[in-house]
Design a protein around this motif. Structure first.
Motif, mmCIF file in Angstrom:
data_model
loop_
_atom_site.group_PDB
_atom_site.id
_atom_site.type_symbol
_atom_site.label_atom_id
_atom_site.label_comp_id
_atom_site.label_asym_id
_atom_site.label_seq_id
_atom_site.Cartn_x
_atom_site.Cartn_y
_atom_site.Cartn_z
ATOM 1 N N PRO A 413 -41.447 17.874 22.047
ATOM 2 C CA PRO A 413 -41.142 19.249 22.478
ATOM 3 C C PRO A 413 -41.341 20.258 21.348
ATOM 4 C CG PRO A 413 -39.530 17.744 23.386
ATOM 5 C CD PRO A 413 -40.381 16.932 22.448
ATOM 6 N N VAL A 414 -40.885 19.881 20.132
ATOM 7 C CA VAL A 414 -41.183 20.676 18.937
ATOM 8 C C VAL A 414 -41.989 19.785 18.005
ATOM 9 C CG1 VAL A 414 -40.254 21.957 16.976
ATOM 10 C CG2 VAL A 414 -39.051 22.006 19.171
ATOM 11 N N VAL A 421 -48.848 18.748 19.560
ATOM 12 C CA VAL A 421 -48.797 18.990 20.997
ATOM 13 C C VAL A 421 -47.332 19.054 21.412
ATOM 14 C CG1 VAL A 421 -49.457 18.172 23.284
ATOM 15 C CG2 VAL A 421 -50.954 17.718 21.327
ATOM 16 N N GLY A 422 -46.934 20.105 22.109
ATOM 17 C CA GLY A 422 -45.550 20.206 22.549
ATOM 18 C C GLY A 422 -45.253 21.548 23.182
ATOM 19 N N PHE A 423 -44.002 21.748 23.535
ATOM 20 C CA PHE A 423 -43.609 23.054 24.062
ATOM 21 C C PHE A 423 -43.746 24.108 22.959
ATOM 22 C CE2 PHE A 423 -41.154 20.180 26.901
ATOM 23 C CZ PHE A 423 -41.726 20.565 28.095
ATOM 24 N N ILE A 424 -43.254 23.754 21.758
ATOM 25 C CA ILE A 424 -43.466 24.591 20.577
ATOM 26 C C ILE A 424 -44.235 23.738 19.582
ATOM 27 C CG2 ILE A 424 -42.389 25.870 18.692
ATOM 28 C CD1 ILE A 424 -39.966 26.285 20.487
ATOM 29 N N SER A 425 -45.453 24.138 19.276
ATOM 30 C CA SER A 425 -46.296 23.324 18.404
ATOM 31 C C SER A 425 -46.776 24.145 17.216
ATOM 32 C CB SER A 425 -47.501 22.778 19.178
ATOM 33 O OG SER A 425 -48.313 23.847 19.640
ATOM 34 N N ILE A 426 -46.775 23.512 16.045
ATOM 35 C CA ILE A 426 -47.210 24.160 14.810
ATOM 36 C C ILE A 426 -48.159 23.212 14.099
ATOM 37 C CG2 ILE A 426 -46.486 25.167 12.622
ATOM 38 C CD1 ILE A 426 -43.672 25.482 13.873
#
Length: 541
Positions: A413-414, A421-426
């Motif tokens: 997810p983070v 890859v995720g809801f919030i990705s950096i």
């Protein structure tokens, strides 16, 4: 390229909207500024110098100077006052110059009336000008300025009050006093002459012609402006947080390189680690340089800007594809190289942490939730047959987390990684509902380049709905940037749709969180690798 469409509805736009558009390089918007304030500036100049030709020349110089220095206007809502300030400076300089010239060199009233009319059809006859000024010159500036504006501009007290920032009662008093001072015999003549002297479309055209060879004022972020009075604040890297965010990738990469070298057991493995990191940096460098080059070319050849914008998006896709290929290559190469080196130099793998299945090669919590470990971090170089790290919080070359993941490929997810890859990705490549990275792909994308429903990028932004960028901004609905392409560009409607006000309020928090999530796991991972895997000061050849 019909999707690159510009719309310029400036007729009823506010001063702030016009300034924002001008800072984006839009000369049509500046034409509306000139049309809106040419009568005011020409009237004020005439009130000071008493010559129609010179007054229009001075006003034109003021507009050209305004175009050159528009990026210095701190509050676009005060455009009118700022223009008047420039004009008064030009008038003052004209007076000083005229005082130094011999009378004969400055006096143009000796030219035949026919020649004067051929220069500009809007000028009245020379004799009329002389008589007109003789009448008006007797008035103090306090009465002369409102009187001239009144007869040149709709004979409206309300209009004069608005232009001079006076109350209507004050304007009425000054007009009344001014009329009494004027000789009764000259009143009809003065009124008619002033009406004929009003500048028109030809004046606007002459200003636009004068600025045609002058580059657009520096956008700084103005085209990127958030609402006009805050133009330039979004990409203004002034705080420690933004500076840290700018270098977070480099800092994280440093610790990743250190961890890779600590994991290496042979000179060949160390060289491979350096080569892999160098390739990632080189591809990123070529990408950034290419984007800057395309932006420079587009600004130098506006007629080709759409083609360069398309090229920029092809370069973005090429960068993304190359990084994906490099990651897959790295994940395959490292286990293969480790197996080869174990067979070639078994004496290099005598350390306790190098034994197959050694618990020192990973950190895994005993506590579980739903049968999944709370924490699982891989510390050793990937070996053939290794499984990905899997936990609520996971880290490694391949990491899958139910809450958070960090690594080469991170899915959670983070998530934070080279590819995340995720809801919030950096990451260098971020794919998510909210994506941040060198290339951010998602519903909301924020990065050097972004492809998203709402896209924000320092180099380029490609948005299905809106885009905001310091370089290329391409969207279907609204775009803000020096090279913007959309149905609405660089105006208040576009700013509202792009929602730049919210971005300005929250972007420091976003950058701060991004910095922490990138740097802290990399530092912790590097520290644990050095502690657990043991450092090899003299690698085996």
């Amino acid at each position: 390229m019909s999707f690159f469409k510009k719309t310029l509805p400036y007729k009823d736009s506010s001063d702030a909207t016009l300034v924002m558009a001008c800072l984006g390089g839009d000369r049509d918007a500046f034409g509306e500024v000139v049309s809106r304030y040419q009568s005011l500036l020409c009237s004020l100049a005439y009130s000071s110098v008493g010559d129609f030709k010179h007054s229009e020349d001075i006003a034109q110089e003021a507009f050209v100077e305004a175009w050159r220095k528009l990026d210095t206007l701190s509050d676009p809502e005060k455009l009118k006052a700022w223009l008047c300030g420039i004009l008064r400076f030009k008038v003052s300089r004209h007076r000083r110059s005229a005082a130094r010239q011999p009378l004969g060199e400055h006096d143009e009233t000796t030219e035949p009336a026919s020649e004067q009319a051929s220069i500009d059809d809007t000028l009245i006859q020379q004799q009329e000008q002389t008589l007109l000024w003789q009448a008006l010159e007797k008035l103090p500036d306090t009465y002369r300025e409102p009187l001239i504006l009144f007869y040149r501009e709709q004979r409206s007290v309300e209009h004069v009050a608005n232009e001079l920032d006076l109350s209507e009662d004050a304007v009425k008093q000054r007009l009344s006093r001014g009329r009494k001072i004027l000789q009764k015999a000259m009143m009809d003549f003065v009124e008619n002459a002033l009406e004929k002297s009003k500048p028109g479309a030809a004046f606007t055209l002459s200003v636009l012609t004068a600025i045609s060879g002058i580059g657009a004022p520096k956008a700084q972020a103005a085209a990127l402006g958030i609402g006009a009075s805050h133009a330039g604040s979004v990409f203004k890297w002034a705080s420690l947080v933004t500076l840290l965010a700018s270098f977070s990738g480099v800092i994280g990469s440093f610790f990743s390189v250190r961890a890779s070298l600590d994991q290496s057991r042979t000179a060949k493995e160390k060289r491979a680690a350096i080569v892999i990191v160098s390739l990632f940096f080189a591809v990123a460098g070529v990408f950034v340089a290419g984007m800057f080059l395309l932006e420079h070319l587009a600004k130098g050849a506006p007629e080709m800007a759409a083609a360069y914008a398309l090229s920029s998006q092809l370069l973005v896709l090429a960068f993304g594809a190359t990084y994906l290929w490099l990651l897959v290559w790295m994940l395959k190469r490292q286990p293969k190289l480790r197996a080869q080196e174990r067979a070639r130099l078994p004496e290099a793998f005598t350390h306790e942490s190098d034994a197959p299945g050694s618990t020192r090669r990973e950190i895994k919590s005993r506590w579980t939730l739903g049968g999944i470990a709370l924490l699982h971090f891989k510390l050793g170089m990937p070996e053939a047959g290794d499984k990905p790290a899997l936990a609520w919080i996971a880290g490694g070359d391949r990491a899958y987390g139910l809450l958070f993941a960090w690594g080469g490929l991170a899915v959670a997810p983070v998530s934070v990684g080279i590819v995340s890859v995720g809801f919030i990705s950096i990451g260098a490549l971020g794919f998510g509902l909210i994506a941040l990275g060198t290339l951010a792909v998602g519903f909301i994308g924020f990065g050097a380049s972004s492809i998203a429903y709402k896209a924000y990028g320092s180099l380029s932004a490609l948005g299905w709905d809106t885009a905001f960028s310091g370089g290329f901004a391409v969207a279907r609905e609204a775009a803000i940037g020096p090279l913007a392409f959309a149905r609405l560009i660089n105006n208040e409607q576009a700013a509202g749709l792009v929602n730049l006000g919210a971005l300005e309020q929250h972007h420091l928090w976003v950058l701060g969180v991004m910095s922490v999530l990138v740097i802290v796991p990399a530092m912790w991972h590097a520290k644990m690798v050095r502690k657990r895997m043991g450092r090899q000061d003299t690698p085996v050849h």
